[in-house]
Design a protein around this motif. Structure first.
Motif, PDB file in Angstrom:
ATOM      1  N   TYR A 556       0.827  -1.211   0.000  1.00 27.32           N
ATOM      2  CA  TYR A 556       0.000   0.000   0.000  1.00 27.32           C
ATOM      3  C   TYR A 556       0.865   1.266   0.000  1.00 27.32           C
ATOM      4  O   TYR A 556       0.507   2.269  -0.623  1.00 27.32           O
ATOM      5  N   LEU A 557       2.012   1.215   0.682  1.00 27.11           N
ATOM      6  CA  LEU A 557       2.898   2.382   0.726  1.00 27.11           C
ATOM      7  C   LEU A 557       3.450   2.711  -0.660  1.00 27.11           C
ATOM      8  O   LEU A 557       3.561   3.888  -1.028  1.00 27.11           O
ATOM      9  N   LEU A 558       3.810   1.672  -1.434  1.00 26.46           N
ATOM     10  CA  LEU A 558       4.304   1.933  -2.790  1.00 26.46           C
ATOM     11  C   LEU A 558       3.192   2.500  -3.671  1.00 26.46           C
ATOM     12  O   LEU A 558       3.403   3.456  -4.422  1.00 26.46           O
ATOM     13  N   ASN A 570      -5.491   3.384   3.146  1.00 25.52           N
ATOM     14  CA  ASN A 570      -5.336   2.026   3.686  1.00 25.52           C
ATOM     15  C   ASN A 570      -4.015   1.862   4.433  1.00 25.52           C
ATOM     16  O   ASN A 570      -3.966   1.201   5.476  1.00 25.52           O
ATOM     17  N   ALA A 571      -2.944   2.454   3.890  1.00 28.91           N
ATOM     18  CA  ALA A 571      -1.647   2.408   4.583  1.00 28.91           C
ATOM     19  C   ALA A 571      -1.767   3.131   5.924  1.00 28.91           C
ATOM     20  O   ALA A 571      -1.295   2.640   6.957  1.00 28.91           O
ATOM     21  N   ALA A 572      -2.428   4.285   5.913  1.00 31.64           N
ATOM     22  CA  ALA A 572      -2.621   5.054   7.152  1.00 31.64           C
ATOM     23  C   ALA A 572      -3.474   4.262   8.149  1.00 31.64           C
ATOM     24  O   ALA A 572      -3.208   4.280   9.352  1.00 31.64           O
ATOM     25  N   LEU A 594       0.947  11.492   7.979  1.00 30.40           N
ATOM     26  CA  LEU A 594       1.408  11.913   6.652  1.00 30.40           C
ATOM     27  C   LEU A 594       0.477  11.387   5.559  1.00 30.40           C
ATOM     28  O   LEU A 594       0.066  12.138   4.659  1.00 30.40           O
ATOM     29  N   HIS A 595       0.108  10.099   5.660  1.00 31.78           N
ATOM     30  CA  HIS A 595      -0.729   9.509   4.605  1.00 31.78           C
ATOM     31  C   HIS A 595      -2.200   9.902   4.742  1.00 31.78           C
ATOM     32  O   HIS A 595      -2.900  10.009   3.730  1.00 31.78           O
ATOM     33  N   TRP A 596      -2.679  10.146   5.983  1.00 30.32           N
ATOM     34  CA  TRP A 596      -4.030  10.700   6.126  1.00 30.32           C
ATOM     35  C   TRP A 596      -4.083  12.071   5.444  1.00 30.32           C
ATOM     36  O   TRP A 596      -5.063  12.418   4.787  1.00 30.32           O
ATOM     37  N   ASN A 597      -2.991  12.820   5.597  1.00 33.62           N
ATOM     38  CA  ASN A 597      -2.922  14.174   5.021  1.00 33.62           C
ATOM     39  C   ASN A 597      -2.980  14.113   3.494  1.00 33.62           C
ATOM     40  O   ASN A 597      -3.705  14.892   2.857  1.00 33.62           O
TER      41      ASN A 597
END
Length: 770
Positions: A556-558, A570-572, A594-597
């Motif tokens: 998910y991060l990639l 999903n990563a968040a 960071l990923h929610w943002n």
């Protein structure tokens, strides 16, 4: 297999055009090739230079500028001239050792009554390449090696590695069982240990994601570093990802940007996509719409050219947060029981079930794997029962051709005609395609236009797309960009990827519309997110479902780096739930934040509320009520979120980050109740609490003694109010006394009758009336 390597199929050929030459002669640079023993400089145009041509996938644009043709012809002549000069100037191969050491190789030369135009290993048991320095080897016996012993050993080792790699890939591609795929990766591991570049790429990604090998970030990092040193674009992109996400290394956005840039220059499409997103969102670089457009357009060209008539695979975007709350509901996945039920209906002859299952297997998705064989079988059953939709889809399958269905324009045409005669829009569109491109029939633009119009009128997206293309290119009709735009818009509403692509091209060039870089980038981004790499969304979801959160979060991060909003959220979510052990506990919330943002910036409401929560409670950042209030207000105003409205009501009630205001608090609570039925119960409780607080506050603010001193009883109840009061008190007192006497009066009993065992009397209020 690693789906990132599926992507490699699209750009791999560009990276390995000179591989055969390099295999033959290892001491030459990668910019040369060997033909008939002579070394020529490569002068072909690079992939990145040719990618930015703006053409539609559905129809080649007319060549309007004859000057451009002339220029390209002149350029071709110049290149040919350069090539000829290079042939003359380039050094010839020199024999090493043998009987003619230092003499130039002679091509062609005659050996065993056969002419050889390049070095050969024929006649040698050790497989070492050699050449003759005169034409007739048998006569003159003049020869020498084309390579040193070290080069020969290296070449043979690489050939052995290639054989091992091909064995592994064959098993990998031909099997669907997990055990066989694991066996295939053992071959790939062996090839990787022998420094086979492609095997190293496959193994490094498998180690990164935990695909059929145990996940090992550190080992994958070492392989990526080795690949990067060798100039592998895939290795460079992956190393950039590790630095961007801080996996196995200290996070560094500057290093990530450098590696992504090198990967993109090497032709890696995912690196281009990541850079496109970074320039679009301004992550680690200055925001630049034009730069984002360049990267996204290049990737979109590849994705659009890869789209087939059947439309490609379906992208499943499953949100883990929704899936946890309502399993199976939000994802659109079909339960196994439901699929079996449809299969049962199909076997019993239910035509609709047969067509539905056929479409599911044709495109894949909703928990069903793509399977053309089963799709063909279901469509055949339904077509034999007279279903026009099934006939049309069989036509599409024959027109497209696959491993299961041989390509046949004649058979496709028969099915399309049958379906079109029954008024089926899919058949009409297929017939239009046949007349447009002359597949099985002579080209006839008028008939093509007629059938596309019929299909478009019934809302079929392929008909709308092709009609738009005909108006855009002026084929069979007068060129009309407004009409083209209309039909492309209609097709895009149906989700057709090529409609998005064509609209993006129009907005990028300002054709028929006002040029808009922002709109073009958003449309190209949509196209790019439908590429083959989108299949990793499902593999990541399956990993999470199987309990492998570490593998899921890396995948998910990639995808999040590539700009997929659903992957960012999903990563968040996984980080928020603290389910990924590969991320340190101290880093979990800051990375989730960071990923929610990033997800919130793309319009995801839940992510915006989460940002408010993180600032409210101080997760991954300092407690900041004012910032939390801003995020809640944005979610409330832009997405009309009931949760955000409720939170705003609470903050107004408590005076957190904003001046305390009970009236505004009530207003936000009421708005939340109106926005969502689910919010009505919590809102009712909050309003009850607010009412109590308001009453207490009111009582606290007034002086009771002062109120009573101002009350005039004579005016309120009349001059004789004290007599009324005394009368009321006397009546109440008399009633109470009479009631008490009745309660204590004894119950008369007959003489001599007493219970043998004394029983406890019931309380007075439970005694029956006398």
């Amino acid at each position: 297999t690693s789906l990132l390597d599926e992507e490699g199929n699209q750009d791999e050929s560009l990276e390995s055009k000179t591989l055969s030459a390099e295999d033959q002669v290892k001491d030459h640079s990668t910019g040369t090739r060997v033909v008939a023993g002579q070394i020529f400089l490569e002068s072909g145009k690079s992939d990145s230079q040719s990618e930015d041509e703006e053409n539609f996938h559905s129809q080649e644009e007319e060549k309007e500028n004859s000057l451009e043709e002339l220029n390209s012809l002149e350029m071709s002549n110049l290149l040919n001239k350069d090539l000829e000069e290079a042939e003359i100037q380039s050094p010839v191969l020199t024999a090493i050792g043998g009987t003619a050491d230092g003499e130039p190789c002679r091509f062609p030369f005659l050996f065993m009554e056969k002419e050889y135009a390049e070095c050969t290993a024929d006649g040698r048991e050790d497989g070492r390449l050699w050449c003759a320095t005169t034409y007739d080897y048998k006569k003159d016996q003049k020869w020498g090696f084309c390579e040193t012993e070290e080069q020969s050993n290296k070449r043979r080792q690489m050939q052995e590695a290639e054989d091992v790699y091909q064995t592994g890939m064959k098993i990998l591609n031909e099997s669907s069982k997990k055990a066989q795929k694991k066996e295939a990766y053992q071959y790939l591991l062996k090839a990787a240990d022998m420094n086979h570049t492609k095997a190293m790429e496959k193994v490094s990604y498998a180690l990164l994601f935990g695909d059929y090998l145990k996940q090992n970030i550190q080992s994958s990092k070492e392989l990526f570093e080795k690949l990067t040193e060798e100039g592998s674009p895939k290795g460079q992109m992956a190393l950039g990802f590790l630095y961007a996400s801080g996996l196995g290394v200290n996070s560094s956005q500057a290093k990530a940007l450098v590696y992504y840039t090198f990967g993109a220059l090497g032709g890696n499409l995912i690196a281009h996509m990541i850079l496109g997103y970074r320039y679009w969102a301004g992550i680690g670089v200055l925001q630049s719409c034009e730069s984002a457009l360049t990267h996204y357009r290049l990737v979109a060209n590849h994705v659009a050219s890869d789209i087939s008539l059947t439309g490609g695979t379906v992208v499943q975007r499953i949100r883990l947060a929704d899936e946890v709350e309502n399993p199976g509901m939000a994802s659109g996945m079909l339960e196994e029981d439901l699929i079996q039920y449809y299969q049962f209906l199909a076997e019993k002859g239910d035509v609709q079930a047969q067509v539905g299952l056929g479409q599911l297997h044709l495109h894949g998705g909703r928990g069903v794997e793509q399977n053309h064989q089963r799709a063909f079988e279901y469509f055949n059953q339904a077509a034999n029962a007279g279903n026009s939709h099934a006939m049309a889809f069989l036509g599409k399958m024959y027109s497209e051709g696959s491993d299961v269905v041989p390509q046949s324009n004649e058979t496709a045409l028969q099915y399309f005609k049958k379906a079109a005669d029954m008024g089926n829009p899919v058949g009409q569109s297929g017939l239009g395609m046949a007349y447009l491109y002359g597949r099985g029939v002579p080209v006839n633009y008028e008939l093509a236009l007629k059938y596309f119009q019929k299909a478009a009128e019934q809302g079929w997206v392929d008909g709308q797309l092709q009609l738009g293309s005909m108006y855009y290119n002026g084929i069979g009709v007068k060129r009309d960009y407004k009409q083209a735009l209309k039909y492309f818009n209609l097709a895009s509403q149906g989700g057709h990827i090529l409609a998005f692509y064509n609209l993006a091209q129009m907005h990028a060039t300002g054709t028929g519309v006002m040029r808009s870089c922002h709109t073009a980038v958003e449309l190209f981004k949509n196209v790019c997110e439908r590429g083959r790499w989108s299949e990793r969304l499902m593999t990541a979801y399956n990993s999470y479902k199987d309990g492998d959160s570490n593998s899921a979060v890396v995948q998910y991060l990639l995808l999040a780096e590539q700009g997929y909003e659903v992957a960012q959220s999903n990563a968040a979510f996984i980080l928020d739930q603290k389910e990924a052990s590969i991320v340190g506990e101290n880093e979990t919330y800051p990375r989730a934040l960071l990923h929610w943002n990033r997800a919130a910036s793309q319009g995801y409401t839940v992510a915006r509320i989460k940002l408010g929560d993180y600032h409210f409670y101080g997760f991954g950042t300092d407690v900041d009520y004012e910032t939390a209030f801003i995020h809640y207000r944005l979610a409330s105003e832009q997405q009309h979120s009931a949760q955000a409205m409720f939170n705003l009501g609470y903050m107004h009630e408590k005076g957190l980050g904003i001046k305390q205001d009970i009236h505004l608090a009530k207003r936000f609570y009421d708005m939340a109740a109106e926005a969502s039925p689910d919010a009505q119960v919590p809102v009712f409780l909050a309003l009850c609490k607010l009412g109590v607080i308001y009453s207490l506050q009111y009582v606290r603010e007034i002086n009771i003694r002062e109120i009573f001193s101002h009350i005039d009883m004579d005016q309120l109840l009349g001059p004789e109010w004290d007599l009324y009061l005394m009368t009321i008190i006397a009546l109440l007192l008399g009633t109470i006394i009479a009631y008490r006497q009745r309660q204590h009066q004894a119950i008369p009993r007959p003489a001599g009758l007493r219970p043998a065992v004394p029983q406890q009397e019931p309380p007075p209020e439970h005694q029956p009336p006398q």
